[in-house]
Design a protein around this motif. Structure first.
Motif, mmCIF file in Angstrom:
data_model
loop_
_atom_site.group_PDB
_atom_site.id
_atom_site.type_symbol
_atom_site.label_atom_id
_atom_site.label_comp_id
_atom_site.label_asym_id
_atom_site.label_seq_id
_atom_site.Cartn_x
_atom_site.Cartn_y
_atom_site.Cartn_z
ATOM 1 N N LYS A 113 0.811 -1.223 0.000
ATOM 2 C CA LYS A 113 0.000 0.000 0.000
ATOM 3 C C LYS A 113 0.845 1.274 0.000
ATOM 4 O O LYS A 113 0.496 2.258 -0.650
ATOM 5 C CB LYS A 113 -0.935 -0.005 1.215
ATOM 6 N N GLU A 114 1.990 1.252 0.728
ATOM 7 C CA GLU A 114 2.776 2.481 0.856
ATOM 8 C C GLU A 114 3.414 2.940 -0.463
ATOM 9 O O GLU A 114 3.884 4.074 -0.577
ATOM 10 C CB GLU A 114 3.858 2.331 1.937
ATOM 11 N N VAL A 115 3.390 2.085 -1.485
ATOM 12 C CA VAL A 115 3.936 2.446 -2.798
ATOM 13 C C VAL A 115 3.006 3.421 -3.536
ATOM 14 O O VAL A 115 3.447 4.213 -4.355
ATOM 15 C CB VAL A 115 4.141 1.154 -3.645
ATOM 16 N N TYR A 116 1.697 3.380 -3.213
ATOM 17 C CA TYR A 116 0.714 4.129 -4.004
ATOM 18 C C TYR A 116 0.414 5.498 -3.404
ATOM 19 O O TYR A 116 0.433 5.685 -2.192
ATOM 20 C CB TYR A 116 -0.616 3.353 -4.073
ATOM 21 N N SER A 117 0.114 6.440 -4.294
ATOM 22 C CA SER A 117 -0.500 7.697 -3.852
ATOM 23 C C SER A 117 -1.635 7.996 -4.827
ATOM 24 O O SER A 117 -1.521 7.750 -6.033
ATOM 25 C CB SER A 117 0.521 8.835 -3.831
ATOM 26 N N VAL A 118 -2.743 8.474 -4.282
ATOM 27 C CA VAL A 118 -3.906 8.819 -5.107
ATOM 28 C C VAL A 118 -4.269 10.263 -4.771
ATOM 29 O O VAL A 118 -4.457 10.610 -3.605
ATOM 30 C CB VAL A 118 -5.106 7.891 -4.818
ATOM 31 N N SER A 119 -4.308 11.111 -5.792
ATOM 32 C CA SER A 119 -4.569 12.528 -5.544
ATOM 33 C C SER A 119 -5.630 13.074 -6.486
ATOM 34 O O SER A 119 -5.938 12.470 -7.519
ATOM 35 C CB SER A 119 -3.274 13.332 -5.706
ATOM 36 N N CYS A 127 -8.615 12.312 -11.077
ATOM 37 C CA CYS A 127 -7.835 11.721 -10.001
ATOM 38 C C CYS A 127 -6.618 11.055 -10.641
ATOM 39 O O CYS A 127 -6.692 10.589 -11.772
ATOM 40 C CB CYS A 127 -8.644 10.675 -9.242
ATOM 41 N N VAL A 128 -5.518 11.021 -9.902
ATOM 42 C CA VAL A 128 -4.285 10.439 -10.442
ATOM 43 C C VAL A 128 -3.727 9.415 -9.454
ATOM 44 O O VAL A 128 -3.606 9.693 -8.261
ATOM 45 C CB VAL A 128 -3.218 11.529 -10.711
ATOM 46 N N ILE A 129 -3.416 8.234 -9.976
ATOM 47 C CA ILE A 129 -2.751 7.191 -9.189
ATOM 48 C C ILE A 129 -1.289 7.179 -9.603
ATOM 49 O O ILE A 129 -0.975 7.101 -10.792
ATOM 50 C CB ILE A 129 -3.357 5.802 -9.477
ATOM 51 N N ARG A 130 -0.411 7.252 -8.614
ATOM 52 C CA ARG A 130 1.027 7.169 -8.888
ATOM 53 C C ARG A 130 1.636 6.101 -7.981
ATOM 54 O O ARG A 130 1.097 5.803 -6.923
ATOM 55 C CB ARG A 130 1.716 8.507 -8.597
ATOM 56 N N ASP A 153 -13.376 16.907 -4.530
ATOM 57 C CA ASP A 153 -13.020 17.192 -3.140
ATOM 58 C C ASP A 153 -11.975 16.182 -2.668
ATOM 59 O O ASP A 153 -12.240 14.979 -2.610
ATOM 60 C CB ASP A 153 -14.296 17.098 -2.284
ATOM 61 N N THR A 154 -10.790 16.678 -2.336
ATOM 62 C CA THR A 154 -9.703 15.800 -1.878
ATOM 63 C C THR A 154 -10.121 14.975 -0.669
ATOM 64 O O THR A 154 -9.766 13.800 -0.539
ATOM 65 C CB THR A 154 -8.457 16.647 -1.534
ATOM 66 N N ALA A 155 -10.907 15.578 0.225
ATOM 67 C CA ALA A 155 -11.301 14.900 1.468
ATOM 68 C C ALA A 155 -12.216 13.695 1.205
ATOM 69 O O ALA A 155 -12.337 12.802 2.049
ATOM 70 C CB ALA A 155 -11.996 15.882 2.405
#
Length: 203
Positions: A113-119, A127-130, A153-155
């Motif tokens: 899980k710690e590899v992913y970021s979703v913004s 939305c972007v998955i990196r 909304d980011t939240a």
């Protein structure tokens, strides 16, 4: 002239309904010739699939484009072995909503899980998955928010990872929950056919 709201467009569309396999299937035909087909679970009222189709340049019907639900038709199963297809280990991106949220699942992502970021990219309305290991990158929009002209909304965005699947959840804003409730009332008024024949065949 004001652009009609999405709910008004849905109300104005020509609709047919079909009950089949525990699902309520609704077919919409819009004034501009676009078609939308939705399937709801009869017991829960949950959206199972949504597909779109529009006329091609020659005026015939184009292929169905899946917005919600499994990305490929089960009818292709028998043919797949004879066709060139992507590796079954490639990531598979699909949307599967719940009653209170939009949800996307990306299968075949084995990283922790710690590899992913979703913004949220508010200007680009997506939305972007990196991933920190540069193995996966994906941009996706939320068509429902675009149709109702609502901001991202980011939240509202969260994600988890289990069984090689990244699960991204976006809580539906109250405006969409209210509109969906209104739409369900409308759809209940449509008399549904109970067999496999009719205008609702979408395959």
């Amino acid at each position: 002239m004001a652009v009609p709201s999405w709910l008004e467009r849905l109300r104005a569309a020509s609709k047919t309904a079909l009950m089949q396999d525990g699902k309520r299937k609704i077919h919409y035909l819009f004034e501009d010739g676009k078609e939308m087909a939705e399937e709801y679970d009869v017991k829960t009222g949950q959206l199972v699939s949504r597909k779109w189709r529009e006329k091609n340049t020659l005026g015939g019907s184009g292929n169905w484009q899946v917005e919600v639900g499994e990305p490929t038709s089960p009818l292709l199963g028998a043919l797949e072995s004879e066709l060139i297809k992507e590796s079954s280990s490639n990531p598979v991106f699909m949307r599967r909503d719940t009653l209170s949220s939009f949800q996307w699942r990306i299968r075949n992502l084995p990283y922790p899980k710690e590899v992913y970021s979703v913004s949220v990219e508010k200007e680009q309305r997506c939305c972007v998955i990196r991933t920190t290991n540069k193995k996966y990158y994906k941009k996706f929009s939320i068509p429902d928010l675009d149709r109702y002209q609502l901001p991202l909304d980011t939240a509202a965005l969260s994600f988890t990872h289990a069984n090689n699947t990244l699960i991204i959840t976006y809580q539906k804003p109250k405006e969409i929950l209210a509109a969906e409730e209104e739409l369900q009332k409308e759809l209940k008024k449509i008399k549904a056919a109970n067999n496999g024949d009719g205008d609702c065949k979408t395959q």
